[in-house]
Design an enzyme around this catalytic site. Structure first.
Site, PDB file in Angstrom:
ATOM      1  N   GLU A 201       0.824  -1.210   0.000  1.00 24.20           N
ATOM      2  CA  GLU A 201       0.000   0.000   0.000  1.00 24.20           C
ATOM      3  C   GLU A 201       0.858   1.261   0.000  1.00 24.20           C
ATOM      4  O   GLU A 201       0.741   2.123   0.886  1.00 24.20           O
ATOM      5  CB  GLU A 201      -0.999  -0.018   1.176  1.00 24.20           C
ATOM      6  N   GLU A 324      -5.142  -8.756  -0.542  1.00 27.28           N
ATOM      7  CA  GLU A 324      -5.937  -8.476   0.677  1.00 27.28           C
ATOM      8  C   GLU A 324      -7.389  -8.328   0.254  1.00 27.28           C
ATOM      9  O   GLU A 324      -7.708  -7.440  -0.545  1.00 27.28           O
ATOM     10  CB  GLU A 324      -5.460  -7.192   1.368  1.00 27.28           C
TER      11      GLU A 324
HETATM   12  O1  AHR Z   1      -5.420  -5.995   6.788  1.00 25.08           O
HETATM   13  C1  AHR Z   1      -5.361  -4.813   7.519  1.00 25.08           C
HETATM   14  C2  AHR Z   1      -4.681  -3.688   6.761  1.00 25.08           C
HETATM   15  O2  AHR Z   1      -5.453  -3.337   5.654  1.00 25.08           O
HETATM   16  C3  AHR Z   1      -3.342  -3.978   6.164  1.00 25.08           C
HETATM   17  O3  AHR Z   1      -2.312  -3.849   7.079  1.00 25.08           O
HETATM   18  C4  AHR Z   1      -3.228  -2.948   5.085  1.00 25.08           C
HETATM   19  O4  AHR Z   1      -2.425  -3.383   4.015  1.00 25.08           O
HETATM   20  C5  AHR Z   1      -4.667  -2.718   4.681  1.00 25.08           C
HETATM   21  O5  AHR Z   1      -4.974  -1.371   4.636  1.00 25.08           O
END
Ligand code: AHR
Length: 518
Positions: A201, A324
């Site tokens: 990110e 994710e």
């Molecule tokens: O999964 C929780 C968080 O969500 C992670 O650390 C980040 O990559 C995303 O914003």
């Protein structure tokens, strides 16, 4: 297939109202046509991957309790969690973050545990991390549960040298100062690390970069992701948030082709807004519907990101990793702020089913996906409380979907009517089908309605070899430490008729069957 499905949905909406009226008691009848034609590349098992971050009780307490714990463990890993994950057959595990990855220095997590530095986890609760779980603990854990390792490197606050030394420490089989250190720390042989993420990110917690800067930095860091000759390591560029298509486009345009094998996408599902996401349990039908509808957005997101990728990479060399995904609700009352601990209900199991069905429709680009997260964090498969452990409805859905791993997706067409709840209109059912290597067809069916059943009519000739159904008496039904088996799969089968197999889906349900076709 997507287009024909969308067209069918549009035509089906008008007919739907009629259907619904006619079958108010039994729900609509939905005809599903499953062709023998492959609808894309085989479903990579890695699409069923997981993610475990140093966040809340995800690692500490959830996976790792330490060798001296009273909680039964093997070399520090909880036995109950190990067994559940071995059953699940996790294909790949991403670690150590997440946002945590861009503040992590791998040297903090090696050597005698009592000598490791204690650091503050600035992203997640401002709590201390004694680094008891480090490189050895992660890679041995991944090996133990049979998962490929996907290590996320630090592009936000670390250096390219740090990254390249970490890779040498983990993977080199030469006699070097670092590999001697590794051996002294208990591991003679190198580990296999097939996937390496260059940051996380970068548009946000990884450094608030523009896509142009992120692409430049990726070029610089990925140049130093050196693996021993002959060892393949997939280099993953940290990619877009949700619908930031420009981010994907710039990466595809500016990153040197030989430095990027995959680009990531993150998308979380919640019923409300980012500030007020909504509760994990105790919600109403409107929240049920908006959650499921929002999870379906994954389809459009992938389509749009892939369109940008196609412009620069028409051969499809670079993969899209949705590394994710999952539900994100308001944390449970009384839980530590920043620990992202939430319950998990039948609604989450349906989100998992719908999302996996979407991945099956994009196998040409989506080669990996990682549900967030594995234990005690966000859409967890497993929850623990001290020595106790429960399996969530999400865990059960992933177990049910196992036959899809490696199978070839098939063309599916159906004319699902829509369910209307408040302002939300969404399909009543969703269906995915694939052919396994032994020729059997695996079929998943999701009934999104909170209160109406659905009748599925397929033209599939054959008999149901295995079948399981996950449903519950209420839309927020979930497992607790007091009642751990409230939402568990039960046997499920269809009716063989001359025109094909039929299935009766109860409301709020998910079914997976394998069919021995004639
Ligand atoms: O999964 C929780 C968080 O969500 C992670 O650390 C980040 O990559 C995303 O914003």
């Amino acid at each position: 297939m997507i287009n024909s499905l969308k067209a069918a949905l549009a035509i089906g909406t008008a007919a739907a109202t009629l259907h619904c009226a006619a079958f108010a008691q039994q729900g609509p009848t939905i005809r599903v046509s499953i062709s023998d034609e492959a609808a894309g590349d085989p479903i990579e098992p890695e699409v069923y991957g997981h993610f475990a971050e140093h966040l809340g009780r995800g690692i500490y307490g959830g996976i790792w309790v330490g060798e001296d714990s009273e909680i039964p463990n093997t070399n520090g890993y909880r036995n109950d969690v190990l067994a559940a994950l071995e059953d699940l057959e996790v294909p790949v595990l991403r670690w150590p973050g997440g946002c945590f990855a861009d503040e992590y220095n791998w040297r903090d997590g090696i050597g005698p545990r009592e000598e490791r530095p204690v650091r503050i986890n600035t992203h997640w609760g401002w709590v201390t991390d004694d680094n008891a779980f480090g490189t050895h603990e992660f890679l041995n854990f991944a090996e133990r549960i049979g998962a490929d390792a996907y290590v996320a490197g630090n592009m936000g606050s670390g250096s390219p040298r740090e990254m390249s030394r970490w890779i040498e420490y983990m993977t080199s089989d030469e006699d070097t100062t670092l590999t001697r250190e590794r051996a002294e720390n208990g591991r003679e042989e190198p580990w296999d690390v097939p996937y390496f993420g260059v940051g996380n990110e970068s548009w946000g917690c990884g450094g608030h970069m523009t896509p142009e800067y992120s692409a430049e930095l990726h070029n610089r860091y990925a140049t130093f992701v050196d693996t021993p000759p002959g060892m393949d390591m997939t280099r993953v560029a940290t990619g877009a948030n949700v619908d930031d298509y420009n981010f994907t486009e710039v990466l595809m345009r500016d990153v040197k082709p030989w430095l990027m094998d995959a680009v990531s996408l993150h998308y979380y599902t919640f019923p409300g807004s980012w500030e007020n996401k909504g509760a994990a349990t105790g919600f109403d039908e409107a929240a049920w519907a908006s959650t499921l509808k929002n999870s379906l957005r994954m389809d459009d997101l992938i389509t749009e990101h892939v369109a940008r990728m196609d412009e620069y990479d028409p051969e499809g060399r670079v993969a899209l990793y949705v590394d994710e995904w999952g539900t994100w609700y308001d944390s449970e009352e009384g839980s530590t702020p920043g620990f992202l601990y939430q319950q998990n209900s039948i609604r989450d199991a349906l989100v998992a089913g719908l999302t996996l069905n979407i991945f099956h429709r994009h196998t040409d680009r989506v080669k990996m996906a990682n549900i967030a997260q594995m234990v005690n964090v966000l859409q967890a498969s497993i929850l623990t409380d001290g020595p106790d452990m429960i399996l969530t409805p999400t865990y059960h859905s992933l177990m049910m979907y196992k036959p899809f791993k490696g199978a070839t997706p098939l063309e599916v067409e159906f004319d699902s009517p829509n369910v209307e709840i408040g302002e939300t209109s969404m399909p009543h059912v969703d269906v995915s089908a694939a052919r396994q290597e032994d020729g059997t067809v695996v079929l998943s069916m999701v009934n999104l309605s909170p209160d109406e059943p659905a009748r599925i009519r397929t033209g599939l000739r054959g008999s149901v070899a295995t079948g399981q159904l996950l449903t519950a008496d209420e839309i927020d039904a979930h497992n607790t430490f007091e009642a751990p088996e409230r939402v568990v799969p039960t046997d499920f089968t269809g009716e063989e008729t001359r025109s094909g197999l039929r299935f009766e889906l109860p409301p709020r349900s998910l079914a997976v069957v394998t069919v021995d076709t004639e």
